[in-house]
Design a protein around this motif. Structure first.
Motif, PDB file in Angstrom:
ATOM      1  N   ALA A 161       0.828  -1.204   0.000  1.00 33.71           N
ATOM      2  CA  ALA A 161       0.000   0.000   0.000  1.00 33.71           C
ATOM      3  C   ALA A 161       0.864   1.255   0.000  1.00 33.71           C
ATOM      4  N   SER A 162       1.963   1.242   0.731  1.00 34.33           N
ATOM      5  CA  SER A 162       2.867   2.387   0.761  1.00 34.33           C
ATOM      6  C   SER A 162       3.465   2.647  -0.617  1.00 34.33           C
ATOM      7  N   ARG A 163       3.856   1.578  -1.309  1.00 32.55           N
ATOM      8  CA  ARG A 163       4.426   1.746  -2.642  1.00 32.55           C
ATOM      9  C   ARG A 163       3.377   2.302  -3.613  1.00 32.55           C
ATOM     10  N   LEU A 164       2.152   1.787  -3.537  1.00 31.89           N
ATOM     11  CA  LEU A 164       1.096   2.271  -4.423  1.00 31.89           C
ATOM     12  C   LEU A 164       0.803   3.747  -4.168  1.00 31.89           C
ATOM     13  N   GLN A 165       0.795   4.145  -2.880  1.00 31.23           N
ATOM     14  CA  GLN A 165       0.535   5.542  -2.565  1.00 31.23           C
ATOM     15  C   GLN A 165       1.621   6.455  -3.133  1.00 31.23           C
ATOM     16  N   THR A 166       2.873   6.020  -3.085  1.00 32.01           N
ATOM     17  CA  THR A 166       3.959   6.826  -3.656  1.00 32.01           C
ATOM     18  C   THR A 166       3.778   6.992  -5.158  1.00 32.01           C
ATOM     19  N   LEU A 167       3.391   5.906  -5.845  1.00 34.53           N
ATOM     20  CA  LEU A 167       3.142   6.005  -7.286  1.00 34.53           C
ATOM     21  C   LEU A 167       1.988   6.953  -7.581  1.00 34.53           C
ATOM     22  N   ARG A 168       0.925   6.875  -6.782  1.00 31.26           N
ATOM     23  CA  ARG A 168      -0.206   7.781  -6.975  1.00 31.26           C
ATOM     24  C   ARG A 168       0.222   9.242  -6.793  1.00 31.26           C
ATOM     25  N   TRP A 169       1.071   9.464  -5.801  1.00 24.75           N
ATOM     26  CA  TRP A 169       1.511  10.843  -5.551  1.00 24.75           C
ATOM     27  C   TRP A 169       2.316  11.389  -6.725  1.00 24.75           C
ATOM     28  N   HIS A 170       3.196  10.553  -7.275  1.00 30.43           N
ATOM     29  CA  HIS A 170       3.967  10.984  -8.435  1.00 30.43           C
ATOM     30  C   HIS A 170       3.035  11.312  -9.605  1.00 30.43           C
ATOM     31  N   ALA A 171       2.007  10.485  -9.805  1.00 28.78           N
ATOM     32  CA  ALA A 171       1.086  10.716 -10.919  1.00 28.78           C
ATOM     33  C   ALA A 171       0.257  11.977 -10.702  1.00 28.78           C
ATOM     34  N   ALA A 172      -0.214  12.195  -9.456  1.00 28.67           N
ATOM     35  CA  ALA A 172      -1.084  13.336  -9.175  1.00 28.67           C
ATOM     36  C   ALA A 172      -0.311  14.649  -9.130  1.00 28.67           C
ATOM     37  N   SER A 173       0.912  14.638  -8.583  1.00 25.91           N
ATOM     38  CA  SER A 173       1.687  15.870  -8.406  1.00 25.91           C
ATOM     39  C   SER A 173       2.522  16.229  -9.630  1.00 25.91           C
ATOM     40  N   LYS A 174       2.586  15.298 -10.601  1.00 20.54           N
ATOM     41  CA  LYS A 174       3.416  15.478 -11.792  1.00 20.54           C
ATOM     42  C   LYS A 174       4.914  15.517 -11.457  1.00 20.54           C
ATOM     43  N   GLU A 175       5.263  15.153 -10.220  1.00 19.30           N
ATOM     44  CA  GLU A 175       6.675  15.062  -9.871  1.00 19.30           C
ATOM     45  C   GLU A 175       7.281  13.857 -10.596  1.00 19.30           C
ATOM     46  N   PRO A 176       8.463  14.014 -11.186  1.00 21.18           N
ATOM     47  CA  PRO A 176       9.043  12.886 -11.943  1.00 21.18           C
ATOM     48  C   PRO A 176       9.327  11.691 -11.039  1.00 21.18           C
ATOM     49  N   CYS A 177       9.032  10.537 -11.568  1.00 15.67           N
ATOM     50  CA  CYS A 177       9.303   9.278 -10.861  1.00 15.67           C
ATOM     51  C   CYS A 177      10.499   8.611 -11.541  1.00 15.67           C
ATOM     52  N   LEU A 208       0.566   2.353 -13.370  1.00 16.90           N
ATOM     53  CA  LEU A 208       1.322   3.541 -13.010  1.00 16.90           C
ATOM     54  C   LEU A 208       2.807   3.377 -13.342  1.00 16.90           C
ATOM     55  N   SER A 209       3.356   2.196 -13.083  1.00 18.48           N
ATOM     56  CA  SER A 209       4.765   1.961 -13.420  1.00 18.48           C
ATOM     57  C   SER A 209       4.971   2.057 -14.918  1.00 18.48           C
ATOM     58  N   PHE A 210       4.057   1.466 -15.687  1.00 20.30           N
ATOM     59  CA  PHE A 210       4.137   1.533 -17.147  1.00 20.30           C
ATOM     60  C   PHE A 210       4.054   2.984 -17.623  1.00 20.30           C
ATOM     61  N   ARG A 211       3.250   3.775 -16.937  1.00 22.00           N
ATOM     62  CA  ARG A 211       3.118   5.198 -17.283  1.00 22.00           C
ATOM     63  C   ARG A 211       4.448   5.934 -17.157  1.00 22.00           C
ATOM     64  N   PHE A 212       5.254   5.555 -16.137  1.00 20.03           N
ATOM     65  CA  PHE A 212       6.537   6.228 -15.930  1.00 20.03           C
ATOM     66  C   PHE A 212       7.663   5.598 -16.757  1.00 20.03           C
ATOM     67  N   LEU A 213       7.539   4.302 -17.051  1.00 21.71           N
ATOM     68  CA  LEU A 213       8.581   3.627 -17.812  1.00 21.71           C
ATOM     69  C   LEU A 213       8.442   3.861 -19.319  1.00 21.71           C
ATOM     70  N   GLU A 214       7.210   3.852 -19.814  1.00 21.77           N
ATOM     71  CA  GLU A 214       6.951   4.003 -21.256  1.00 21.77           C
ATOM     72  C   GLU A 214       5.871   5.068 -21.442  1.00 21.77           C
ATOM     73  N   PRO A 215       6.185   6.322 -21.162  1.00 21.52           N
ATOM     74  CA  PRO A 215       5.137   7.355 -21.199  1.00 21.52           C
ATOM     75  C   PRO A 215       4.481   7.509 -22.566  1.00 21.52           C
ATOM     76  N   ASP A 216       5.235   7.379 -23.644  1.00 20.86           N
ATOM     77  CA  ASP A 216       4.656   7.555 -24.976  1.00 20.86           C
ATOM     78  C   ASP A 216       3.670   6.442 -25.307  1.00 20.86           C
ATOM     79  N   ARG A 217       4.083   5.211 -25.041  1.00 17.48           N
ATOM     80  CA  ARG A 217       3.182   4.090 -25.327  1.00 17.48           C
ATOM     81  C   ARG A 217       1.948   4.150 -24.436  1.00 17.48           C
ATOM     82  N   TYR A 218       2.159   4.535 -23.178  1.00 20.09           N
ATOM     83  CA  TYR A 218       1.032   4.636 -22.243  1.00 20.09           C
ATOM     84  C   TYR A 218       0.001   5.630 -22.776  1.00 20.09           C
ATOM     85  N   LYS A 219       0.465   6.800 -23.195  1.00 24.29           N
ATOM     86  CA  LYS A 219      -0.455   7.826 -23.695  1.00 24.29           C
ATOM     87  C   LYS A 219      -1.131   7.371 -24.984  1.00 24.29           C
ATOM     88  N   GLN A 220      -0.396   6.657 -25.809  1.00 22.33           N
ATOM     89  CA  GLN A 220      -0.965   6.177 -27.074  1.00 22.33           C
ATOM     90  C   GLN A 220      -2.124   5.220 -26.824  1.00 22.33           C
TER      91      GLN A 220
END
Length: 764
Positions: A161-177, A208-220
């Motif tokens: 749960a702690s790891r998931l919350q950190t990923l959510r924070w990176h996604a919501a705050s736009k802080e780079p992961c 969320l991990s895929f979003r940070f690892l492969e941002p272009d493919r994720y958005k596509q």
């Protein structure tokens, strides 16, 4: 719709948070959470986690995730307190000195200490310098170690749960992961969540991990999904309504729902199967859950009547389950407009197995394109089902209360009905079985799996045999420890070794406790066996060389000498001499006369023949009846000697070959060419030696060859050949011995029969 709500980043402890944090709990449990917030809030202040997220917001978000998973009040409070700033390099204090234990009780304090230990492990693994630490096997080891370190599996749940919350924070705050953080989540934490049956956590972590690892493919892929979202949802709703109506008319009770598809799962299928987005059949997917297997096939027939099936996309995993036990019907059909969609049909029991059942299911999910190739069989894998039961308390606890003796009774998770979750534990020190394993780290953060009770010496031998031999000390977590110290999961071990040297014999003493691994003991024994063998070789070589000096034969090829004496190598001769299994007096016999040419068809190793030997002189002492002087030779196949009954066979160019009348070769020759048989008889044989073969069967033992050689030496019989075989503790030896007649041969056979261990000694 996910049951795991997003965290509130603006007001972490507002009324909405308190309502969610206390969901499913009674008033007393909710009051305990409020007390924990009031106690921790001043300590949070403006502190931030390593990621940069405010510590208070992180703790609040983790509690909300755990509340969505219906965990108990102790888990939620411990997750909040674990987010408080702490020095992870310092060892955890004893519970009697822990302020958390004084304020909230020992159970919550243990959970907090366990969560911080796992966090410390993650930091160590993240800074690994060993290239092997990034391999698939090492990721698997890290997952196992993470579970083994948690004395209570709720600690692992808190960590996820702690790891998931950190990923959510990176996604919501736009802080780079960081890529390393996202990759670690994908390799370690998402598969672990999958094992424990926490599917929503797994899917969200992967996306969320895929979003940070492969941002272009994720958005596509997200864009492609969004373009068709309204159409897809309308299609699924219409298909569900149509199918439910048809099943109800047929009298089949069924639950029909849309099956969600996640972005990472879509990309993974495209990657593994080489498909385009438009080729995916299961972007639109239904799941049908019925009461029994008969209804499964009835529903399948109705679906194939309602829509057009694609025959190549049908899989019957009910009649032919996957190797991991997974059962279901999978089919792909197309609607009137040719749009394909997937339907899964299963019973409620199959659905429970697929979602929460045996730990084998996660191996199917993680095996990739070749899913289901590995089965889960170890105690470790079976223990993972405990957490699945913990998370499924809503459906199973009432049945468990009604039938407490049932073999399928699920342990209760906490919160309301789930008050017993703290009793569900992973294999910690108190409840490990005989086959449990521990997981320790090298200084480079590579995970090593060892048996329970393993010591630093076991650790050294696991890394490399030579390192184990040279092990002289060890540091565990930076502190010098005795070599008998029992290691624990999560510890970092560093071996202090000498530049050369070997193990101590004390290591083989089980009472001293230096070794717990049979593999390590075997390596130590091999070391001492090799040392003992070398010592015997050196001793035997000294004895042989001393004997050669006495004989004045110092310039001798020792390998050739060993072969002349019946040994394959010189080292074998030395060992036999050192063990007193070989009489050095036999060396003198080799130099009495030069060895004759070896017979091409014989496997015997020839020794020197006597001067009056029939084999050397060519004088057989045989008279050909009715013929004058005629060349004769003794047949090698049966080696006749007086007073054997003999017969002659006229050869082409080699005179008369003399055989024993019972010789099989002679009988075959006589039958084929009877005209060449000739009568022969023994003449004057008093001074002639004849080579005969003696067969000895005996129980193989130390000194056997020496004792048999002593018999021949005592009777003054010259051994000119030895051929030995040993199998399953039984020895078969064939000696070629020179005798003057039957009397001396009979004496030799009688004497050989009296040697201890000899079962038979006969003419060969």
């Amino acid at each position: 719709m996910s049951v795991i709500p997003d965290s509130d980043a603006f007001s972490p402890f507002d009324d909405a948070w308190h309502q969610m944090a206390g969901a499913g709990l009674d008033a007393d449990a909710s009051a305990r959470i409020e007390h924990a917030v009031a106690w921790a809030l001043p300590q949070f202040a403006d502190q931030r986690a390593v990621s940069g997220e405010p510590s208070a917001a992180h703790g609040a978000g983790v509690v909300r995730i755990l509340a969505g998973l219906q965990t108990d009040v102790a888990t939620r409070i411990a997750a909040l307190l674990a987010a408080l700033p702490a020095d992870l390099s310092a060892p955890a204090p004893p519970l009697r000195n822990d302020p958390l234990a004084a304020e909230f009780g020992s159970e919550i304090a243990r959970l907090v200490q366990g969560a911080r230990a796992l966090l410390r492990l993650g930091l160590v693994a993240r800074h690994a310098s060993d290239s092997e630490a990034d391999t698939g096997d090492q990721k698997e080891m890290q997952r196992k170690m993470l579970l083994a370190m948690a004395a209570d599996l709720r600690i692992v749940l808190m960590r996820l749960a702690s790891r998931l919350q950190t990923l959510r924070w990176h996604a919501a705050s736009k802080e780079p992961c960081s890529v390393a953080f996202a990759r670690e989540t994908m390799d370690l934490y998402a598969p672990l969540a999958n094992r424990l049956g926490i599917w929503q956590v797994k899917w969200e972590m992967e996306d969320l991990s895929f979003r940070f690892l492969e941002p272009d493919r994720y958005k596509q892929i997200a864009k492609l999904l969004e373009e068709k979202r309204v159409e897809r949802e309308a299609f699924i709703e219409a298909a569900i309504e149509r199918l439910q109506t048809a099943l109800a008319k047929a009298g089949i009770t069924a639950e029909v729902s849309g099956r969600p598809k996640h972005i990472y799962s879509i990309w993974n299928k495209m990657r593994l199967k080489g498909l385009e987005f438009s080729q995916l059949y299961d972007l639109r997917a239904l799941r049908v859950i019925v009461d029994d297997v008969r209804d499964c096939y009835t529903a399948l027939g109705m679906i194939h009547d309602m829509w057009t099936p694609l025959s190549e996309e049908f899989d019957d995993y009910i009649s032919r389950p996957k190797p991991n036990g997974y059962r279901s019907l999978h089919t792909v059909v197309t609607d009137d407009d040719g749009r394909p969609f997937e339907v899964q049909i299963r019973t409620r029991e199959m659905h429970q197995f697929a979602e929460y059942g045996m730990a084998a299911h996660w191996r199917y999910k993680e095996a990739g394109a070749k899913g289901g190739q590995v089965s889960a069989s170890s105690d470790y894998d079976r223990q993972l089902s405990w957490m699945r039961q913990l998370l499924a308390w809503n459906t199973d606890v009432e049945a468990g209360d009604a039938n407490p003796g049932s073999a399928t009774e699920a342990p209760q998770a906490a919160g309301g009905k789930a008050r017993g979750a703290r009793d569900v534990q992973a294999p910690g020190p108190a409840n490990q079985g005989r086959d449990e394993r521990i997981y320790v780290l090298t200084p480079q953060a590579r995970v090593i799996e060892l048996p329970e009770g393993a010591t630093p010496v076991d650790f050294a031998y696991h890394l490399h045999t030579d390192l184990g031999h040279r092990c002289r000390g060890a540091r565990v977590d930076g502190q010098m420890v005795p070599l008998q110290t029992h290691l624990s999961t999560g510890q970092t071990v560093e071996i202090i070794s000498a530049k050369s040297g070997g193990p101590s014999r004390d290591w083989l003493n089980p009472q001293l406790g230096f070794l717990a691994s049979p593999r390590s003991r075997a390596k130590v024994r091999m070391w001492f066996n090799a040392i003992e063998l070398q010592q015997r070789i050196n001793t035997g070589q000294a004895l042989v060389e001393k004997e050669l000096q006495r004989l004045g034969k110092t310039a001798v090829n020792l390998e050739q000498l060993a072969q002349n004496l019946g040994f394959a190598r010189a080292d074998d001769l030395y060992v036999a001499a050192a063990k007193d299994e070989f009489s050095l007096r036999q060396i003198d016999a080799v130099f009495q006369e030069p060895a004759p040419e070896a017979e091409p068809e014989a496997a015997d190793l020839a020794h020197a023949h006597s001067a009056d030997s029939a084999a050397r002189s060519g004088k057989s002492g045989v008279l050909v009846v009715g013929v004058g002087s005629l060349l004769t030779q003794l047949a090698r196949c049966c080696r006749p000697a007086p007073p054997d009954e003999i017969a002659g066979f006229v050869t082409r160019g080699r005179g008369v070959s003399i055989h024993r009348k019972g010789c099989h070769s002679y009988q075959a020759l006589a039958e084929r060419e009877p005209e060449r048989i000739i009568d022969v008889a023994w003449g004057d044989t008093a001074e002639t030696f004849y080579p005969v073969a003696v067969s000895v069967h005996a129980r193989d033992r130390s000194g056997l060859l020496r004792d048999l050689s002593e018999v021949f030496a005592r009777l003054r019989l010259n051994v000119v050949g030895v051929n030995t075989q040993s199998r399953q503790s039984l020895a078969h030896m064939i000696f070629t011995v020179e005798v003057r007649g039957g009397e001396s041969l009979n004496k030799a056979l009688a004497a050989l029969s009296e040697v201890p261990g000899v079962s038979s000694a006969v003419r060969y």
